[in-house]
Motif scaffolding. Structure first.
Motif, PDB file in Angstrom:
ATOM      1  N   ASP A   1      -9.775  71.847  72.444  1.00  0.00           N
ATOM      2  CA  ASP A   1     -11.500  72.902  71.781  1.00  0.00           C
ATOM      3  C   ASP A   1     -11.537  71.823  71.355  1.00  0.00           C
ATOM      4  O   ASP A   1     -13.210  72.134  71.363  1.00  0.00           O
ATOM      5  N   ALA A   2     -11.523  70.547  70.425  1.00  0.00           N
ATOM      6  CA  ALA A   2     -11.843  69.677  69.926  1.00  0.00           C
ATOM      7  C   ALA A   2     -12.865  68.919  71.229  1.00  0.00           C
ATOM      8  O   ALA A   2     -13.928  68.166  71.437  1.00  0.00           O
ATOM      9  N   LEU A   3     -11.956  68.945  72.604  1.00  0.00           N
ATOM     10  CA  LEU A   3     -12.906  68.443  73.675  1.00  0.00           C
ATOM     11  C   LEU A   3     -14.124  69.372  74.512  1.00  0.00           C
ATOM     12  O   LEU A   3     -15.029  69.019  74.715  1.00  0.00           O
TER      13      LEU A   3
ATOM     14  N   GLU B   1     -17.609  68.148  73.924  1.00  0.00           N
ATOM     15  CA  GLU B   1     -18.111  67.678  75.973  1.00  0.00           C
ATOM     16  C   GLU B   1     -19.818  68.857  75.309  1.00  0.00           C
ATOM     17  O   GLU B   1     -20.614  69.692  75.769  1.00  0.00           O
ATOM     18  N   ALA B   2     -19.849  70.239  74.454  1.00  0.00           N
ATOM     19  CA  ALA B   2     -20.638  71.225  74.602  1.00  0.00           C
ATOM     20  C   ALA B   2     -21.897  70.642  73.824  1.00  0.00           C
ATOM     21  O   ALA B   2     -22.752  71.118  74.150  1.00  0.00           O
ATOM     22  N   ARG B   3     -21.438  69.798  73.000  1.00  0.00           N
ATOM     23  CA  ARG B   3     -22.677  69.450  72.007  1.00  0.00           C
ATOM     24  C   ARG B   3     -23.165  68.469  72.727  1.00  0.00           C
ATOM     25  O   ARG B   3     -24.260  67.580  72.782  1.00  0.00           O
ATOM     26  N   GLN B   4     -22.683  67.189  73.555  1.00  0.00           N
ATOM     27  CA  GLN B   4     -23.372  66.629  74.693  1.00  0.00           C
ATOM     28  C   GLN B   4     -24.208  67.298  75.551  1.00  0.00           C
ATOM     29  O   GLN B   4     -24.941  66.667  75.920  1.00  0.00           O
ATOM     30  N   LEU B   5     -24.021  68.294  76.300  1.00  0.00           N
ATOM     31  CA  LEU B   5     -24.554  69.138  77.367  1.00  0.00           C
ATOM     32  C   LEU B   5     -25.820  69.685  76.618  1.00  0.00           C
ATOM     33  O   LEU B   5     -26.473  70.013  76.984  1.00  0.00           O
ATOM     34  N   ALA B   6     -25.607  70.043  75.348  1.00  0.00           N
ATOM     35  CA  ALA B   6     -26.453  70.797  74.010  1.00  0.00           C
ATOM     36  C   ALA B   6     -27.487  70.041  74.094  1.00  0.00           C
ATOM     37  O   ALA B   6     -29.584  70.137  74.621  1.00  0.00           O
ATOM     38  N   GLY B   7     -27.181  68.631  74.024  1.00  0.00           N
ATOM     39  CA  GLY B   7     -28.624  67.470  73.420  1.00  0.00           C
ATOM     40  C   GLY B   7     -28.909  67.075  75.271  1.00  0.00           C
ATOM     41  O   GLY B   7     -30.502  66.846  75.322  1.00  0.00           O
TER      42      GLY B   7
ATOM     43  N   LEU C   1     -18.052  78.770  69.934  1.00  0.00           N
ATOM     44  CA  LEU C   1     -18.858  77.033  70.763  1.00  0.00           C
ATOM     45  C   LEU C   1     -20.153  77.303  70.967  1.00  0.00           C
ATOM     46  O   LEU C   1     -20.754  76.329  70.628  1.00  0.00           O
ATOM     47  N   ALA C   2     -21.024  78.376  71.437  1.00  0.00           N
ATOM     48  CA  ALA C   2     -22.162  78.652  71.831  1.00  0.00           C
ATOM     49  C   ALA C   2     -22.522  78.514  70.078  1.00  0.00           C
ATOM     50  O   ALA C   2     -24.319  78.038  70.395  1.00  0.00           O
ATOM     51  N   LEU C   3     -21.707  79.808  69.180  1.00  0.00           N
ATOM     52  CA  LEU C   3     -23.289  79.345  67.927  1.00  0.00           C
ATOM     53  C   LEU C   3     -22.952  78.344  66.811  1.00  0.00           C
ATOM     54  O   LEU C   3     -23.768  77.298  66.496  1.00  0.00           O
ATOM     55  N   LEU C   4     -21.524  77.467  67.875  1.00  0.00           N
ATOM     56  CA  LEU C   4     -21.431  75.591  66.609  1.00  0.00           C
ATOM     57  C   LEU C   4     -22.558  74.951  67.443  1.00  0.00           C
ATOM     58  O   LEU C   4     -23.254  74.315  67.061  1.00  0.00           O
ATOM     59  N   VAL C   5     -22.853  74.868  68.692  1.00  0.00           N
ATOM     60  CA  VAL C   5     -23.616  73.635  69.278  1.00  0.00           C
ATOM     61  C   VAL C   5     -25.058  74.127  69.456  1.00  0.00           C
ATOM     62  O   VAL C   5     -26.321  74.267  70.180  1.00  0.00           O
ATOM     63  N   ASN C   6     -25.617  75.655  69.357  1.00  0.00           N
ATOM     64  CA  ASN C   6     -26.201  76.258  68.713  1.00  0.00           C
ATOM     65  C   ASN C   6     -27.251  76.540  70.708  1.00  0.00           C
ATOM     66  O   ASN C   6     -28.431  75.698  71.293  1.00  0.00           O
TER      67      ASN C   6
END
Length: 353
Positions: free
Chosen positions: A193-195, A199-205, A222-227
């Motif tokens: 999950d840490a990975l 990755e989700a945060r980087q993709l969001a950016g 994950l969707a909520l965490l990375v908006n």
């Protein structure tokens, strides 16, 4: 010796100041109100704005109007370069909300010595508008997401294996975004999950930088965490009503469908978009029997929301998928497995245009 407070109407300077700021506040409220009415079609957002505007209008006393003198206003017509940079409705709404809030603060300060009703009303409206602005911007975000979803023709789904380097996956997505892909679905079936979160945060950016939508497969957390812009759910995931409760009204919720009854249920529940497949056999869903082009034809006849044909689609067979009635497709290996992700993306986008 301290001077005595002066009633606003007995001091022309203060009366002019209050008059100007009442005009600013009421004009700004009208701009916001009209967009909520005609742009968002949201009566619930319009009603408070109209009420505040009417309250301020009733307190716009004749003595303030009579002190008005635009001919002697040294700042009349003065503009600022920032006003030319408002290129979309959200920027216009933010600017006008700030304009109203600033004007009401001025009124509150200068009216309190002699017009307490106006000062109190200005304070109440100002504080109420802070919260109302958030609701309006959420509604704008929902509308903008829906509009961008409508325009999207190609969805890129990431499906990295457990050992695939994040850097390689991110590089391929970025190349696709640069080529014009406007919707990305993050899917990782293996890995910690840490990975996934990293990755989700980087993709969001990346998606934000390229003004593309990002939806997260399965994982509402994950969707909520990375908006992210939304979440995509399979048939075995949480029900739509619970997902909507968690995601809120402004985010997108997609649903995978494999037969007609699933499609009808998903759109009746309120899904913003649908996945329709698998059209062809695919390595990413090796256990799923392909439904073929007849399923695409059924979806074309029955879907009332945007939908993406998915499953083994690539540049060689996309034409027959389009001929069967699809206008949008989702792909994995056609881009993520291509030697040149940018060229593969451009080719698919051209075929879909």
């Amino acid at each position: 010796m301290e001077s005595m407070p002066v009633a606003p109407c007995t001091d022309t300077r203060i009366a002019r100041l209050i008059d100007a700021n009442l005009d600013r506040a009421r004009e700004g409220l009208r701009v916001i109100e009209d967009w909520c009415r005609f742009g968002l079609d949201r009566q619930d957002l319009v009603v408070p704005l109209k009420d505040w505007r009417q309250q301020l209008g009733q307190l716009h006393a004749d003595c303030y109007r009579q002190a008005r003198s635009t001919a002697t206003d040294t700042a009349a017509g003065l503009s600022h370069p920032a006003q030319q940079n408002r290129t979309d409705s959200t920027q216009i709404l933010k600017a006008n909300a700030s304009r109203v809030q600033e004007a009401l603060r001025v009124i509150e300060e200068f009216a309190r010595t002699g017009d307490t009703e106006l000062a109190q009303t200005a304070a109440l409206v100002r504080y109420a508008l802070y919260d109302h602005e958030v609701r309006i911007l959420e509604a704008c975000g929902q509308t903008q997401r829906q509009q961008r979803l409508e325009r999207a023709r190609l969805c890129l789904i990431t499906d990295p294996g457990g050992k695939e380097a994040s850097a390689e996956m991110l590089n391929r997505v970025e190349l696709a975004l640069q080529a014009g892909v406007s919707l990305v679905q993050y899917r990782r079936k293996h890995g910690a999950d840490a990975l996934r979160l990293q990755e989700a945060r980087q993709l969001a950016g990346l998606c934000q930088a390229h003004q593309a939508l990002l939806v997260i497969n399965d994982r509402i957390d994950l969707a909520l965490l990375v908006n992210a812009d939304g979440v995509h759910l399979g048939q075995g995931d949480v029900p739509y009503s619970e997902a909507r409760q968690l995601m809120g009204p402004e985010k997108l919720i997609g649903r995978s469908t494999h037969r007609l009854e699933q499609l009808l249920v998903a759109q009746e529940e309120g899904a913003d978009y649908l996945g329709v497949g698998a059209v062809y056999a695919t390595a990413t869903k090796a256990d799923r029997k392909p439904a073929g082009l007849d399923w695409v034809r059924q979806a074309q006849d029955s879907a009332r929301v945007p939908w993406f044909a998915i499953g083994g689609i690539n540049s060689s067979n996309v034409a027959e998928v389009l001929a069967a009635g699809a206008s949008r497709v989702a792909v994995v290996s056609a881009i993520m497995g291509a030697n040149n992700p940018a060229a593969a993306s451009l080719q698919l986008l051209e075929l879909l245009s």
